[in-house]
Every structure is written in structure tokens, then in C-alpha cells.
Motif scaffolding. Structure first.
Motif, PDB file in Angstrom:
ATOM      1  N   SER A 114     -46.296  99.021  30.943  1.00  0.00           N
ATOM      2  CA  SER A 114     -45.249  98.323  31.045  1.00  0.00           C
ATOM      3  C   SER A 114     -45.499  96.703  30.628  1.00  0.00           C
ATOM      4  N   PHE A 173     -33.390  94.615  35.591  1.00  0.00           N
ATOM      5  CA  PHE A 173     -34.482  95.476  36.689  1.00  0.00           C
ATOM      6  C   PHE A 173     -33.836  95.292  37.802  1.00  0.00           C
ATOM      7  N   SER A 193     -45.144  91.299  39.820  1.00  0.00           N
ATOM      8  CA  SER A 193     -44.548  92.036  38.510  1.00  0.00           C
ATOM      9  C   SER A 193     -43.778  92.977  38.840  1.00  0.00           C
ATOM     10  N   ALA A 247     -44.520  92.885  30.209  1.00  0.00           N
ATOM     11  CA  ALA A 247     -43.712  92.088  30.468  1.00  0.00           C
ATOM     12  C   ALA A 247     -43.389  90.882  29.173  1.00  0.00           C
ATOM     13  N   ASN A 268     -42.981  94.610  36.022  1.00  0.00           N
ATOM     14  CA  ASN A 268     -43.451  95.674  35.310  1.00  0.00           C
ATOM     15  C   ASN A 268     -44.574  96.514  35.952  1.00  0.00           C
ATOM     16  N   LYS A 269     -45.146  96.075  36.762  1.00  0.00           N
ATOM     17  CA  LYS A 269     -46.158  96.943  37.758  1.00  0.00           C
ATOM     18  C   LYS A 269     -45.450  97.916  38.517  1.00  0.00           C
ATOM     19  N   ALA A 301     -40.991  98.800  29.227  1.00  0.00           N
ATOM     20  CA  ALA A 301     -40.860  97.048  29.426  1.00  0.00           C
ATOM     21  C   ALA A 301     -39.559  97.080  30.098  1.00  0.00           C
ATOM     22  N   THR A 302     -39.792  96.061  31.028  1.00  0.00           N
ATOM     23  CA  THR A 302     -38.516  95.470  31.720  1.00  0.00           C
ATOM     24  C   THR A 302     -38.378  94.005  31.942  1.00  0.00           C
ATOM     25  N   SER A 303     -37.257  93.547  32.320  1.00  0.00           N
ATOM     26  CA  SER A 303     -37.067  92.144  32.642  1.00  0.00           C
ATOM     27  C   SER A 303     -35.788  92.066  33.558  1.00  0.00           C
ATOM     28  N   SER A 317     -49.093  92.139  32.443  1.00  0.00           N
ATOM     29  CA  SER A 317     -48.739  91.030  33.209  1.00  0.00           C
ATOM     30  C   SER A 317     -49.761  90.834  34.108  1.00  0.00           C
ATOM     31  N   ALA A 325     -49.188  97.077  34.238  1.00  0.00           N
ATOM     32  CA  ALA A 325     -48.570  95.990  33.530  1.00  0.00           C
ATOM     33  C   ALA A 325     -49.355  95.156  32.935  1.00  0.00           C
ATOM     34  N   SER A 363     -37.099 100.855  27.431  1.00  0.00           N
ATOM     35  CA  SER A 363     -36.857  99.520  27.874  1.00  0.00           C
ATOM     36  C   SER A 363     -35.976  99.692  29.009  1.00  0.00           C
TER      37      SER A 363
END
Length: 174
Positions: free
Chosen positions: A75, A146, A14, A77, A16-17, A111-113, A9, A7, A142
């Protein structure tokens, strides 16, 4: 196949991790190394610090890890529409070793959020600049919202369409 996943990040929690790890687990017969960029923390990059310090060992180690991989999954952040400061700093130091940071490795950019944007802004930035840093981006994806689309207990995507898109993206690494 040796897959390096991480990630972009430095958060210990995370998402993303989690996404990078999950995506790497979908690569058939892969030996996966999950990197934590906290292991590569360095002073904020500047030309003055570079003159004083030279190239930090952490940047050399990170560059070597990228080079030893057969494929890379990152990935991203998103902080205020861009890269996290931790990743940007690691990237800046590493690019001073070689502008071809990614060494022409096949890559999957993710990527994610928590929100519906799925960190799409930082993913677009990463895709747009990848060619300048010797990245062979095979696919990018994307993942929006998440926590609505990922089962934290099972560590897996729950949305069938997103899971299929991720499987197709991962398949492009081989």
C-alpha cells in the motif's frame, strides 16, 4: 499461502500500513507477515555509495523476504504525487541486487490518503513501472478519504462498495 504485506511508508502512524494489514487479513487461510520498511533503512542510494558499501545487508534481506512470499501486498503512501523517499530508497538499493525486484510474485497494489485522491498518482506510477521489475500485478485499488471510509477501532473498511472491490482484488492473489 504466505502473504507479505507492507506500506511503502516509514510513518509509524501509516494509514497505508493499516490498509495493507487489513487487505492481507482478507486473504483466506494465509500466513501473513506484516513488514515495516523502517527495518530496512539505508543511506540514500547513489552509485558512489554503492561502490563504497556494496549491497547493504538490509537490501539483501528485503529482497529475500519478497522472494520467500507467495504473494505481496503493498500500500503506497503518496508524497507530492510520488513514492515516499523511504520506499524509493529501499527499492533503488534492492533493484541493484536484481532488476526483477518482485520476482514474478502475484501482487496487489493499494494506495490511500486522507483526501479524495486516494494517492492515485503514486498508484498509477507503481502500476506503470511494475512490469519492468518482474511484478505480476493481479489488481490495484485506491481508497479515497481514508478516515471517512475506514473504521479505526475495527480496523476495517466501512464503505460497502470499497470493501467489495477490495475483496475482489484480494481474491485475484490466489
Amino acid at each position: 499461502m504466505k502473504v507479505l504485506a507492507f506500506a511503502a511508508s516509514n510513518s509509524t502512524k501509516s494509514i497505508n500500513k493499516q490498509l495493507a494489514s487489513y487487505a492481507a487479513s482478507l486473504v483466506p487461510d494465509a500466513e501473513v507477515e506484516l513488514l515495516d520498511i523502517n527495518d530496512y533503512e539505508m543511506p540514500i542510494f547513489s552509485q558512489d555509495r554503492e561502490e563504497q558499501l556494496g549491497q547493504p545487508e538490509q537490501a539483501k534481506q528485503f529482497y529475500a523476504k519478497l522472494g520467500a512470499a507467495d504473494a505481496i501486498i503493498i500500500s503506497f503512501a503518496e508524497h507530492n504525487g510520488s513514492y515516499t523517499a523511504a520506499y524509493k530508497n529501499l527499492f533503488d538499493w534492492t533493484s541493484r541486487i536484481d532488476m526483477g525486484v518482485y520476482q514474478n510474485k502475484p501482487m496487489l497494489l493499494l494506495a490511500t490518503s486522507p483526501g479524495p485522491g486516494g494517492a492515485a498518482s503514486v498508484l498509477a506510477a507503481a502500476n506503470g513501472s511494475a512490469k519492468f521489475f518482474a511484478a505480476d500485478v493481479r489488481a490495484s485499488l485506491s481508497i479515497p478519504s481514508f478516515f471517512d471510509n475506514f473504521d479505526m477501532e475495527k480496523q476495517a473498511l466501512t464503505d460497502p462498495a470499497l470493501k467489495q472491490q477490495l475483496l475482489e482484488a484480494v481474491a485475484k492473489l490466489t
